[in-house]
Motif scaffolding. Structure first.
Motif, PDB file in Angstrom:
ATOM      1  N   PRO A 363       0.828  -1.218   0.000  1.00  0.00           N
ATOM      2  CA  PRO A 363       0.000   0.000   0.000  1.00  0.00           C
ATOM      3  C   PRO A 363       0.857   1.261   0.000  1.00  0.00           C
ATOM      4  N   ASP A 364       0.360   2.311  -0.665  1.00  0.00           N
ATOM      5  CA  ASP A 364       1.018   3.614  -0.707  1.00  0.00           C
ATOM      6  C   ASP A 364       0.317   4.557   0.268  1.00  0.00           C
ATOM      7  N   LYS A 365       0.904   5.722   0.479  1.00  0.00           N
ATOM      8  CA  LYS A 365       0.324   6.702   1.379  1.00  0.00           C
ATOM      9  C   LYS A 365      -0.987   7.234   0.833  1.00  0.00           C
ATOM     10  N   VAL A 366      -1.970   7.417   1.718  1.00  0.00           N
ATOM     11  CA  VAL A 366      -3.296   7.888   1.312  1.00  0.00           C
ATOM     12  C   VAL A 366      -3.244   9.388   1.015  1.00  0.00           C
ATOM     13  N   GLU A 367      -3.824   9.783  -0.104  1.00  0.00           N
ATOM     14  CA  GLU A 367      -3.921  11.200  -0.468  1.00  0.00           C
ATOM     15  C   GLU A 367      -5.341  11.689  -0.179  1.00  0.00           C
ATOM     16  N   LYS A 375     -22.714  23.622  -3.002  1.00  0.00           N
ATOM     17  CA  LYS A 375     -23.786  23.207  -2.095  1.00  0.00           C
ATOM     18  C   LYS A 375     -23.255  22.433  -0.896  1.00  0.00           C
ATOM     19  N   ASP A 376     -22.270  21.572  -1.145  1.00  0.00           N
ATOM     20  CA  ASP A 376     -21.764  20.703  -0.085  1.00  0.00           C
ATOM     21  C   ASP A 376     -20.251  20.625  -0.165  1.00  0.00           C
ATOM     22  N   VAL A 377     -19.662  20.301   0.983  1.00  0.00           N
ATOM     23  CA  VAL A 377     -18.237  20.014   1.005  1.00  0.00           C
ATOM     24  C   VAL A 377     -18.049  18.578   0.507  1.00  0.00           C
ATOM     25  N   ILE A 378     -17.002  18.350  -0.282  1.00  0.00           N
ATOM     26  CA  ILE A 378     -16.726  17.036  -0.872  1.00  0.00           C
ATOM     27  C   ILE A 378     -15.377  16.557  -0.351  1.00  0.00           C
ATOM     28  N   GLY A 379     -15.389  15.429   0.352  1.00  0.00           N
ATOM     29  CA  GLY A 379     -14.152  14.839   0.848  1.00  0.00           C
ATOM     30  C   GLY A 379     -13.750  13.626   0.022  1.00  0.00           C
ATOM     31  N   LYS A 380     -12.466  13.547  -0.332  1.00  0.00           N
ATOM     32  CA  LYS A 380     -11.953  12.432  -1.128  1.00  0.00           C
ATOM     33  C   LYS A 380     -10.709  11.857  -0.468  1.00  0.00           C
ATOM     34  N   SER A 381     -10.601  10.533  -0.538  1.00  0.00           N
ATOM     35  CA  SER A 381      -9.364   9.865  -0.149  1.00  0.00           C
ATOM     36  C   SER A 381      -8.973   8.919  -1.275  1.00  0.00           C
ATOM     37  N   VAL A 382      -7.744   9.031  -1.736  1.00  0.00           N
ATOM     38  CA  VAL A 382      -7.231   8.211  -2.834  1.00  0.00           C
ATOM     39  C   VAL A 382      -6.257   7.201  -2.250  1.00  0.00           C
ATOM     40  N   ASN A 383      -6.584   5.915  -2.403  1.00  0.00           N
ATOM     41  CA  ASN A 383      -5.781   4.826  -1.853  1.00  0.00           C
ATOM     42  C   ASN A 383      -5.159   4.032  -3.003  1.00  0.00           C
ATOM     43  N   LYS A 384      -3.849   3.939  -3.015  1.00  0.00           N
ATOM     44  CA  LYS A 384      -3.136   3.190  -4.058  1.00  0.00           C
ATOM     45  C   LYS A 384      -2.391   2.022  -3.424  1.00  0.00           C
ATOM     46  N   MET A 385      -2.361   0.911  -4.176  1.00  0.00           N
ATOM     47  CA  MET A 385      -1.617  -0.260  -3.710  1.00  0.00           C
ATOM     48  C   MET A 385      -0.969  -0.944  -4.912  1.00  0.00           C
ATOM     49  N   LEU A 386       0.248  -1.370  -4.723  1.00  0.00           N
ATOM     50  CA  LEU A 386       0.992  -2.088  -5.748  1.00  0.00           C
ATOM     51  C   LEU A 386       0.781  -3.577  -5.529  1.00  0.00           C
ATOM     52  N   GLY A 483      12.717 -13.716  -6.547  1.00  0.00           N
ATOM     53  CA  GLY A 483      13.171 -12.760  -5.537  1.00  0.00           C
ATOM     54  C   GLY A 483      13.954 -11.617  -6.155  1.00  0.00           C
ATOM     55  N   LEU A 484      14.853 -11.943  -7.079  1.00  0.00           N
ATOM     56  CA  LEU A 484      15.615 -10.886  -7.765  1.00  0.00           C
ATOM     57  C   LEU A 484      14.693  -9.969  -8.555  1.00  0.00           C
ATOM     58  N   LEU A 485      13.682 -10.573  -9.198  1.00  0.00           N
ATOM     59  CA  LEU A 485      12.734  -9.772  -9.973  1.00  0.00           C
ATOM     60  C   LEU A 485      11.946  -8.817  -9.067  1.00  0.00           C
ATOM     61  N   LEU A 486      11.517  -9.345  -7.916  1.00  0.00           N
ATOM     62  CA  LEU A 486      10.772  -8.493  -6.981  1.00  0.00           C
ATOM     63  C   LEU A 486      11.629  -7.340  -6.474  1.00  0.00           C
ATOM     64  N   VAL A 487      12.874  -7.628  -6.173  1.00  0.00           N
ATOM     65  CA  VAL A 487      13.774  -6.564  -5.724  1.00  0.00           C
ATOM     66  C   VAL A 487      13.925  -5.507  -6.801  1.00  0.00           C
ATOM     67  N   LEU A 488      14.127  -5.961  -8.054  1.00  0.00           N
ATOM     68  CA  LEU A 488      14.272  -5.014  -9.155  1.00  0.00           C
ATOM     69  C   LEU A 488      13.012  -4.176  -9.338  1.00  0.00           C
ATOM     70  N   VAL A 489      11.845  -4.837  -9.280  1.00  0.00           N
ATOM     71  CA  VAL A 489      10.580  -4.107  -9.433  1.00  0.00           C
ATOM     72  C   VAL A 489      10.405  -3.094  -8.308  1.00  0.00           C
ATOM     73  N   VAL A 491      12.723  -1.598  -6.566  1.00  0.00           N
ATOM     74  CA  VAL A 491      13.651  -0.471  -6.778  1.00  0.00           C
ATOM     75  C   VAL A 491      13.130   0.468  -7.847  1.00  0.00           C
ATOM     76  N   VAL A 492      12.655  -0.113  -8.972  1.00  0.00           N
ATOM     77  CA  VAL A 492      12.149   0.725 -10.062  1.00  0.00           C
ATOM     78  C   VAL A 492      10.911   1.505  -9.613  1.00  0.00           C
ATOM     79  N   CYS A 493       9.999   0.806  -8.943  1.00  0.00           N
ATOM     80  CA  CYS A 493       8.781   1.489  -8.475  1.00  0.00           C
ATOM     81  C   CYS A 493       9.113   2.584  -7.463  1.00  0.00           C
ATOM     82  N   GLY A 494      10.031   2.295  -6.558  1.00  0.00           N
ATOM     83  CA  GLY A 494      10.433   3.314  -5.598  1.00  0.00           C
ATOM     84  C   GLY A 494      11.037   4.521  -6.275  1.00  0.00           C
ATOM     85  N   TRP A 495      11.869   4.263  -7.296  1.00  0.00           N
ATOM     86  CA  TRP A 495      12.464   5.389  -8.033  1.00  0.00           C
ATOM     87  C   TRP A 495      11.387   6.199  -8.752  1.00  0.00           C
TER      88      TRP A 495
END
Length: 624
Positions: A363-367, A375-386, A483-489, A491-495
């Motif tokens: 999961p990523d940080k909620v925005e 007319k009304d206040v609108i609240g939104k929360s965006v939840n992302k997960m890899l 395992g190597l593939l997950l590590v690479l993914v 790293v790429v996603c974090g970048w």
């Protein structure tokens, strides 16, 4: 008788009588002269005693003894014949009245001779705090005291057509009944038929307003427009606030209050020293109305532990890739947006963490974001997960459910993302039992004298090797590669995520910098206009230019006054120059006044405040 003899006798008598008269006159004149000297000395001492008493006496009077609660009145305190450098002690007034402001004026009276007298007066604007009969106690002026005064304060009349002829409040809420933490929109409008100036304004959105039972948020900026009521045109200032009650029960929203100056010849500033009585503006206190809210607690039939009173709550989701062509080991991002009408983003709950078999979830940080649609206040929360599938086959994503309370239908409802099944391709090939995978049985060296059962044991061992060893070797390699593939993914996603965050941060900084540059440019332009006005030494132009520049500096959202500019910079030099400007406008006339000293005072406060946090929005003063 000879007439002439009579005449001679008469003439003879006149000198005798004249001599006696002269003697008596001389005697009386001497006595009267002495008496006159005594009388003059007595009169002189009496005059001096009276003068001393008049010099040392302090007086006080009011322009009206009976006022309404929404009105103001003026108290005048004066001393004559002496120069008093201090000011009266007004602290006894704070109990029953609010001191709106004070000013001082002096007058020198010249007699027909060489004598003169000086009169000093303090004019104090007061507003009553409550209804009743009150006494203004004797006030100290040095060692002397003023005379007490009685003031009768009556209730403020209800708003009607007559009261709405010039200036009045209009306040309302979109609903007076609701639940705890439910949105309530509070609208405050100021209607003005004539030019006016706001001297002081208090309302529920004021920073000084405190009530733990309420959470109040200003909704956008003030809105200015015109409105027609009957056959009159009004300038309207509208402010909106979001109210979220934090406690059930009856809650009173206090009425807004305003001290304002209006009327006169169209000049919005209080002309205290004007001699044109009919054109002199008036200062008034305007009160709105209290509003009562009836707030209900959370209904007993509500089953969730997270209370969500809203008009509508919805779920939406999206994927970063085509989910019909997923492959094992390839990441995909799932975005879930939770939106609620009538709630702030901070009121929305965190979504539950899902346990998904045959996949890794990061999961990523909620925005969160809050907006207003009119007319009304609108609240939104965006939840992302890899999501990274770990093997081929089906992946079942459980449902996501949020319970909420429908405030319009007054019942519990649910927002649901249903169960979803993903098919992952890229089937992992099972290892094939081939003879070349393991050593041939012939490679096992046997003694020629070995028994047959030993050979059988050896064959059995070889069969076990054929059945198990190749699978273990193949699975170990597969796990290492994954395992190597997950590590690479990862790293790429974090970048990628860091890159996106950095770009957003840079864009926000650029936007903030552009906004700051625009404000500084406008401030420089208004400061240049102020300097030009000071060079021209036109009090009216200087006053308007000073107000325009102060509005840009203070940025309070309401019209700025000269008094607020003085308080903002806290400079005695600027205070004195503004007082001279007001005297030039409303007192002794515009002749002889120069704006050079005022501009020097402005330069002084800017030089002093250039490095302080309070004025961090101002760039360092450059001579224009």
């Amino acid at each position: 008788m000879n007439p002439e003899r009579g005449i001679k006798k008469a003439h003879c008598r006149i000198p005798v009588m004249s001599g006696r008269a002269m003697f008596l006159k001389k005697t009386l004149t001497t006595k009267n002269s002495q008496n006159n000297k005594s009388s003059i000395l007595a009169l002189f001492f009496l005059l001096m005693l009276s003068l001393m008493q008049s010099v040392l006496a302090a007086t006080a009077y009011v322009d009206r003894n009976s006022v309404a609660l929404n009105e103001t009145f003026e108290l005048t305190i004066g001393v004559s014949g002496i120069t008093f450098s201090g000011s009266p002690d007004l602290s006894p007034l704070d109990k029953d009245f609010k001191v709106l402001g004070t000013s001082q004026r002096s007058q020198m009276n010249w007699g027909s001779g060489s004598g003169s007298s000086r009169k000093t007066e303090w004019l104090v604007s007061l507003a009553p705090l409550k209804v009743g009969t009150f006494t203004i106690p004797p006030l100290n002026i040095g060692k002397e005291k003023t005379n007490p005064l009685t003031i009768i304060v009556s209730k403020a009349p209800k708003a009607n057509a007559a009261n709405k002829s010039e200036l009045f409040f209009d306040v309302e809420v979109d609903k007076s009944q609701g639940y705890v933490q439910q949105q309530i929109i509070y609208t405050m409008r100021i209607f003005a038929h004539k030019n006016f100036r706001i001297n002081a304004l208090s309302h529920i959105g004021d920073e000084n307003f405190q009530d733990d039972r309420l959470s109040v948020i200003k909704l956008g900026k003030e809105n200015r427009y015109r409105a027609n009521i009957g056959n009159k045109k009004y300038e309207v200032i509208e402010l909106k606030f979001l109210i979220f009650p934090q406690q059930s029960g009856k809650i009173i929203l206090p009425a807004p209050q305003m001290i304002a100056t209006f009327g006169g010849s169209g000049d919005p500033f209080f002309d205290r020293f004007s001699t044109r009585r009919r054109q002199q503006p008036r200062q008034v206190q305007i009160n709105g109305e209290d509003i009562e809210l009836n707030i209900s607690s959370i209904p007993s039939e509500y089953t969730s532990s997270w209370w969500l009173p809203a008009k509508n709550v919805t779920f939406t989701q999206s994927w970063s890739a085509d989910i019909s062509a997923l492959k094992a080991g390839e990441p995909v991002t799932r975005t879930i947006t939770l939106q609620a009408s009538g709630l702030r983003a901070e009121q929305l709950p965190e979504l539950p963490q899902l346990e998904i078999f045959n996949a890794k979830v990061y999961p990523d940080k909620v925005e969160r974001n809050t907006s207003f649609d009119g007319k009304d206040v609108i609240g939104k929360s965006v939840n992302k997960m890899l999501l990274i599938p770990s093997k081929s086959g089906e992946i079942i994503i459980p449902e996501t459910k949020i319970v909420w309370w429908d405030i319009e239908q007054n019942r519990q409802r649910e927002a649901v993302l249903p169960v979803q099944t993903l098919v992952v391709g890229g089937v992992i090939t099972e290892p094939t039992r081939q003879k070349d995978v393991v050593p041939e049985p012939a490679l096992v060296e046997l003694d020629s004298n070995s028994r047959t059962d030993d050979l059988a044991d050896t064959e059995s061992l070889a069969e076990g090797s054929l059945a198990e060893d190749p699978v273990i070797i193949t699975q170990s390699r597969w796990y290492v590669e994954l395992g190597l593939l997950l590590v690479l993914v990862a790293v790429v996603c974090g970048w990628i995520f860091d890159r996106i965050r950095l770009q957003k941060k840079v864009a926000a900084q650029h936007s903030k910098s552009d906004e700051q540059d625009e404000k500084q440019h406008k401030e420089r332009q208004l400061r240049k206009e102020l300097k030009q006005a000071c060079i021209g030494s036109s009090p009216k132009q200087v006053r308007q230019a000073l107000i325009n520049w102060g509005q840009q500096i203070i940025d309070s959202g309401i019209p700025v006054t000269l008094l607020q500019i003085e308080s903002h910079f806290e400079s005695s030099v600027l205070h004195n120059e503004i007082q001279r400007l007001e005297n030039a406008l409303y007192g002794n006339g515009e002749e002889g006044w120069s704006g050079a000293n005022l501009w020097k005072a402005v330069e002084g406060v800017l030089d002093k405040s250039a490095g302080s946090e309070k004025y961090s929005g101002l760039e360092r003063l450059h001579r224009i």
